[in-house]
Motif scaffolding. Structure first.
Motif, PDB file in Angstrom:
ATOM      1  N   THR A  20      35.000  36.841  28.660  1.00 12.98           N
ATOM      2  CA  THR A  20      34.686  38.242  28.914  1.00 12.98           C
ATOM      3  C   THR A  20      35.952  39.071  29.013  1.00 12.98           C
ATOM      4  OG1 THR A  20      32.677  37.646  30.096  1.00 12.98           O
ATOM      5  CG2 THR A  20      33.579  39.822  30.526  1.00 12.98           C
ATOM      6  N   ALA A  21      36.922  38.566  29.756  1.00 15.78           N
ATOM      7  CA  ALA A  21      38.168  39.307  29.915  1.00 15.78           C
ATOM      8  C   ALA A  21      38.882  39.478  28.595  1.00 15.78           C
ATOM      9  CB  ALA A  21      39.071  38.588  30.914  1.00 15.78           C
ATOM     10  N   VAL A  22      38.930  38.415  27.791  1.00 15.53           N
ATOM     11  CA  VAL A  22      39.630  38.483  26.516  1.00 15.53           C
ATOM     12  C   VAL A  22      39.007  39.512  25.596  1.00 15.53           C
ATOM     13  CG1 VAL A  22      40.208  37.200  24.438  1.00 15.53           C
ATOM     14  CG2 VAL A  22      40.448  36.106  26.663  1.00 15.53           C
ATOM     15  N   VAL A  23      37.695  39.477  25.457  1.00 15.98           N
ATOM     16  CA  VAL A  23      37.018  40.394  24.537  1.00 15.98           C
ATOM     17  C   VAL A  23      37.158  41.837  24.984  1.00 15.98           C
ATOM     18  CG1 VAL A  23      34.791  41.066  23.583  1.00 15.98           C
ATOM     19  CG2 VAL A  23      35.397  38.658  23.738  1.00 15.98           C
ATOM     20  N   LEU A  24      36.945  42.104  26.276  1.00 16.00           N
ATOM     21  CA  LEU A  24      37.014  43.483  26.751  1.00 16.00           C
ATOM     22  C   LEU A  24      38.416  44.038  26.634  1.00 16.00           C
ATOM     23  CD1 LEU A  24      35.522  45.836  27.976  1.00 16.00           C
ATOM     24  CD2 LEU A  24      36.144  44.978  30.224  1.00 16.00           C
ATOM     25  N   ALA A  25      39.422  43.251  27.019  1.00 16.52           N
ATOM     26  CA  ALA A  25      40.783  43.756  26.923  1.00 16.52           C
ATOM     27  C   ALA A  25      41.180  43.962  25.479  1.00 16.52           C
ATOM     28  CB  ALA A  25      41.750  42.800  27.609  1.00 16.52           C
ATOM     29  N   GLY A  26      40.676  43.131  24.581  1.00 16.61           N
ATOM     30  CA  GLY A  26      40.945  43.345  23.162  1.00 16.61           C
ATOM     31  C   GLY A  26      40.422  44.685  22.701  1.00 16.61           C
ATOM     32  N   LEU A  27      39.271  45.057  23.218  1.00 18.61           N
ATOM     33  CA  LEU A  27      38.705  46.370  22.897  1.00 18.61           C
ATOM     34  C   LEU A  27      39.562  47.490  23.470  1.00 18.61           C
ATOM     35  CD1 LEU A  27      36.441  48.427  22.224  1.00 18.61           C
ATOM     36  CD2 LEU A  27      35.421  47.824  24.413  1.00 18.61           C
TER      37      LEU A  27
ATOM     38  N   ALA B 280      28.896  39.815  34.057  1.00 15.04           N
ATOM     39  CA  ALA B 280      29.777  38.704  33.722  1.00 15.04           C
ATOM     40  C   ALA B 280      31.198  39.005  34.169  1.00 15.04           C
ATOM     41  CB  ALA B 280      29.726  38.447  32.217  1.00 15.04           C
ATOM     42  N   TYR B 281      31.734  38.140  35.029  1.00 15.70           N
ATOM     43  CA  TYR B 281      33.093  38.293  35.532  1.00 15.70           C
ATOM     44  C   TYR B 281      33.819  36.969  35.360  1.00 15.70           C
ATOM     45  CZ  TYR B 281      31.461  42.642  37.597  1.00 15.70           C
ATOM     46  OH  TYR B 281      30.949  43.907  37.770  1.00 15.70           O
ATOM     47  N   PRO B 282      35.156  36.980  35.288  1.00 17.38           N
ATOM     48  CA  PRO B 282      36.055  38.107  35.496  1.00 17.38           C
ATOM     49  C   PRO B 282      36.094  39.054  34.297  1.00 17.38           C
ATOM     50  CG  PRO B 282      37.312  36.183  34.913  1.00 17.38           C
ATOM     51  CD  PRO B 282      35.892  35.719  35.069  1.00 17.38           C
ATOM     52  N   VAL B 283      36.502  40.294  34.590  1.00 15.78           N
ATOM     53  CA  VAL B 283      36.673  41.328  33.581  1.00 15.78           C
ATOM     54  C   VAL B 283      38.082  41.898  33.727  1.00 15.78           C
ATOM     55  CG1 VAL B 283      35.995  43.664  32.899  1.00 15.78           C
ATOM     56  CG2 VAL B 283      34.242  41.970  33.452  1.00 15.78           C
ATOM     57  N   SER B 284      38.798  41.987  32.628  1.00 16.14           N
ATOM     58  CA  SER B 284      40.131  42.585  32.652  1.00 16.14           C
ATOM     59  C   SER B 284      40.169  43.815  31.777  1.00 16.14           C
ATOM     60  CB  SER B 284      41.186  41.579  32.166  1.00 16.14           C
ATOM     61  OG  SER B 284      41.395  40.553  33.110  1.00 16.14           O
ATOM     62  N   VAL B 285      40.801  44.874  32.266  1.00 19.34           N
ATOM     63  CA  VAL B 285      40.979  46.102  31.493  1.00 19.34           C
ATOM     64  C   VAL B 285      42.462  46.426  31.483  1.00 19.34           C
ATOM     65  CG1 VAL B 285      38.686  46.990  32.002  1.00 19.34           C
ATOM     66  CG2 VAL B 285      40.584  47.578  33.515  1.00 19.34           C
ATOM     67  N   THR B 286      42.873  47.199  30.505  1.00 12.51           N
ATOM     68  CA  THR B 286      44.283  47.544  30.380  1.00 12.51           C
ATOM     69  C   THR B 286      44.491  49.037  30.565  1.00 12.51           C
ATOM     70  OG1 THR B 286      44.105  47.846  27.984  1.00 12.51           O
ATOM     71  CG2 THR B 286      44.681  45.647  28.784  1.00 12.51           C
TER      72      THR B 286
ATOM     73  N   GLU C 211      47.473  44.881  32.751  1.00  9.85           N
ATOM     74  CA  GLU C 211      46.094  44.458  32.971  1.00  9.85           C
ATOM     75  C   GLU C 211      45.679  44.550  34.442  1.00  9.85           C
ATOM     76  OE1 GLU C 211      46.524  40.572  31.543  1.00  9.85           O
ATOM     77  OE2 GLU C 211      46.962  41.221  29.491  1.00  9.85           O
ATOM     78  N   THR C 212      44.433  44.894  34.643  1.00  9.20           N
ATOM     79  CA  THR C 212      43.808  44.855  35.962  1.00  9.20           C
ATOM     80  C   THR C 212      42.560  43.999  35.836  1.00  9.20           C
ATOM     81  OG1 THR C 212      44.621  47.046  36.580  1.00  9.20           O
ATOM     82  CG2 THR C 212      42.733  46.201  37.804  1.00  9.20           C
ATOM     83  N   THR C 213      42.415  42.999  36.685  1.00  9.51           N
ATOM     84  CA  THR C 213      41.313  42.049  36.586  1.00  9.51           C
ATOM     85  C   THR C 213      40.362  42.196  37.764  1.00  9.51           C
ATOM     86  OG1 THR C 213      42.686  40.469  35.367  1.00  9.51           O
ATOM     87  CG2 THR C 213      40.713  39.594  36.427  1.00  9.51           C
ATOM     88  N   PHE C 214      39.068  42.155  37.452  1.00 10.76           N
ATOM     89  CA  PHE C 214      38.011  42.228  38.459  1.00 10.76           C
ATOM     90  C   PHE C 214      37.252  40.907  38.460  1.00 10.76           C
ATOM     91  CE2 PHE C 214      38.962  46.496  37.206  1.00 10.76           C
ATOM     92  CZ  PHE C 214      38.806  47.275  38.341  1.00 10.76           C
ATOM     93  N   THR C 215      37.141  40.285  39.620  1.00 13.08           N
ATOM     94  CA  THR C 215      36.363  39.060  39.748  1.00 13.08           C
ATOM     95  C   THR C 215      34.945  39.339  40.228  1.00 13.08           C
ATOM     96  OG1 THR C 215      37.221  38.744  41.986  1.00 13.08           O
ATOM     97  CG2 THR C 215      38.413  37.663  40.183  1.00 13.08           C
ATOM     98  N   GLU C 216      34.717  40.590  40.639  1.00  8.70           N
ATOM     99  CA  GLU C 216      33.387  41.032  41.046  1.00  8.70           C
ATOM    100  C   GLU C 216      33.337  42.549  40.930  1.00  8.70           C
ATOM    101  OE1 GLU C 216      32.761  40.021  45.111  1.00  8.70           O
ATOM    102  OE2 GLU C 216      34.483  41.149  45.836  1.00  8.70           O
ATOM    103  N   ALA C 217      32.146  43.103  41.031  1.00  9.47           N
ATOM    104  CA  ALA C 217      31.995  44.550  40.908  1.00  9.47           C
ATOM    105  C   ALA C 217      32.594  45.255  42.111  1.00  9.47           C
ATOM    106  CB  ALA C 217      30.514  44.913  40.784  1.00  9.47           C
ATOM    107  N   PRO C 218      33.259  46.379  41.901  1.00 13.08           N
ATOM    108  CA  PRO C 218      33.785  47.152  43.041  1.00 13.08           C
ATOM    109  C   PRO C 218      32.633  47.691  43.883  1.00 13.08           C
ATOM    110  CG  PRO C 218      33.958  48.397  40.999  1.00 13.08           C
ATOM    111  CD  PRO C 218      33.547  47.019  40.603  1.00 13.08           C
TER     112      PRO C 218
ATOM    113  N   GLY D   3      31.132  50.069  32.249  1.00 12.31           N
ATOM    114  CA  GLY D   3      29.939  49.240  32.348  1.00 12.31           C
ATOM    115  C   GLY D   3      30.274  47.803  32.690  1.00 12.31           C
ATOM    116  N   ALA D   4      31.341  47.272  32.081  1.00 11.71           N
ATOM    117  CA  ALA D   4      31.751  45.898  32.365  1.00 11.71           C
ATOM    118  C   ALA D   4      32.281  45.764  33.781  1.00 11.71           C
ATOM    119  CB  ALA D   4      32.812  45.461  31.354  1.00 11.71           C
ATOM    120  N   VAL D   5      33.102  46.718  34.205  1.00 15.30           N
ATOM    121  CA  VAL D   5      33.711  46.661  35.537  1.00 15.30           C
ATOM    122  C   VAL D   5      32.661  46.781  36.633  1.00 15.30           C
ATOM    123  CG1 VAL D   5      35.173  47.962  37.138  1.00 15.30           C
ATOM    124  CG2 VAL D   5      35.999  47.453  34.824  1.00 15.30           C
TER     125      VAL D   5
END
Length: 357
Positions: free
Chosen positions: A12-19, A42-48, A54-61, A187-189
């Motif tokens: 999940t993190a790889v695909v989202l950060a690629g976007l 689905a977690y973890p989620v990473s955004v750039t 990168e900032t990574t979320f292991t759960e929803a804020p 939406g992912a975060v």
């Protein structure tokens, strides 16, 4: 600046950060790939950010603060509004659609403008969504917390990249894929992927319909268009350049941004430059004043200024009364209403091709 994460921790993190690494210019192929992730939470989620940190979320804020009404509106539309504990630049009463307005009015206002640094750090938030600045938070956006101060307060800091990172983009922005990427990111975060897909699909449906109607219009048949940012000041106008979302909105609507040759997001120009362009249409870009009546008054003021100022009263658009009254935020800041603005402009400029709903 935040240090780069050494581990992604999952597909999940790889695909989202690629976007999101493509930030301000990603195409639909990357967007569609992100939408293919299974599971709304689905977690973890990473955004750039704008520099790929990168900032990574292991759960929803659980406690979110938004910098302004645009990011707040997106969270409300995603169904994550109950997680928002405060905002800056709040929406005026009645300025959001009826279903969202009541929710928005219940959100605590931390500032009518930029949230003061101390108040933001002491807000109890675990996430701050920043619409405005790219990285250094300069340009009059206040004394912003450093990355170290955000970390010390336990606050993760992410951006609406289509707005915040526009100046660092590569080449003209001609579609809304970066806005779609922002929606997918939120939406992912927040664990609302399905809602994000629905919002993006609705935007695409509107824009695609406009494109079917006006997309093949020859360049010389497209009317010229000037976004008049009235609130940026009248002494020296600020041009919307080709990396700003508004350029994509104007282009998709079947018009020609008169400052399309300006490489960047915004640039100060002279009225002599606007006169030389002599636009066919002028959008009165007015920022939300807090009520429909106040907004109407501001639109009136902007139009009156153009009609009475010696430098602008002879412009073609002014003489023919070709004004569009569309709020700045719906044109220049990421949101679902970017697609609505495409539709509104197209119906006004091409009434023979784009009919009323």
């Amino acid at each position: 600046m935040r240090s780069r994460s050494r581990a992604w921790g999952g597909t999940t993190a790889v695909v989202l950060a690629g976007l999101l690494a493509s930030g301000c210019g990603g195409g639909r192929q990357e967007q569609d790939t992100a939408e293919g992730n299974t599971g709304s939470g689905a977690y973890p989620v990473s955004v750039t950010d704008c520099r790929d940190a990168e900032t990574t979320f292991t759960e929803a804020p659980r406690r979110i603060v938004t910098s302004n009404a645009s990011s707040l509106e997106l969270l409300l539309r995603l169904g994550a509004g109950d997680k928002v504990i405060g905002t800056g630049f709040p929406p005026g009463k009645g300025t959001l659609p009826a279903g969202l307005d009541a929710q928005a009015q219940r959100v605590k206002v931390l500032s009518d403008t930029v949230i003061p640094k101390e108040k933001l750090l002491g807000s109890g938030a675990d996430l701050y969504i920043d619409t405005f600045a790219a990285m250094d938070m300069g340009g009059g956006m206040g004394d912003a917390p450093t990355d170290e101060e955000f970390r010390a307060a336990g606050i993760k800091h992410i951006y609406l990249k289509s707005t915040a990172c526009a100046a660092q983009g590569q080449g003209p922005v001609t579609d809304l894929s970066a806005v779609e990427a922002d929606i997918a990111s939120l939406g992912a975060v927040t664990g609302t992927r399905a809602e994000a897909r629905h919002l993006v699909a609705a935007m695409r449906k509107k824009v695609d319909a406009v494109q079917q109607a006006v997309g093949d219009t020859a360049p010389n048949a497209r009317p010229t268009y000037f976004f008049f940012d009235y609130d940026a000041g009248t002494r020296q106008p600020v041009a919307v350049c080709n990396r700003q979302i508004a350029h994509a909105v104007i282009t998709l609507a079947g018009a020609r941004n008169v400052f399309a040759d300006c490489d960047g997001d915004y640039r100060q120009v002279g009225w002599e430059d606007v006169i030389a362009k002599d636009p066919d249409w002028i959008q009165l870009g007015v920022r939300d004043r807090g009520s429909e009546a106040a907004n109407d008054k501001a639109f009136d003021e902007a139009e009156r200024w153009l009609r009475t100022n010696p430098a602008t009263k002879g412009l073609r658009a002014v003489e023919k009364g070709r004004f569009l009254r569309i709020g700045s935020e719906a044109t220049t800041i990421a949101g679902v209403r970017n697609a609505d603005t495409v539709e509104t402009i197209a119906r006004t400029l091409h009434p023979d091709k784009v009919g009323r709903p």
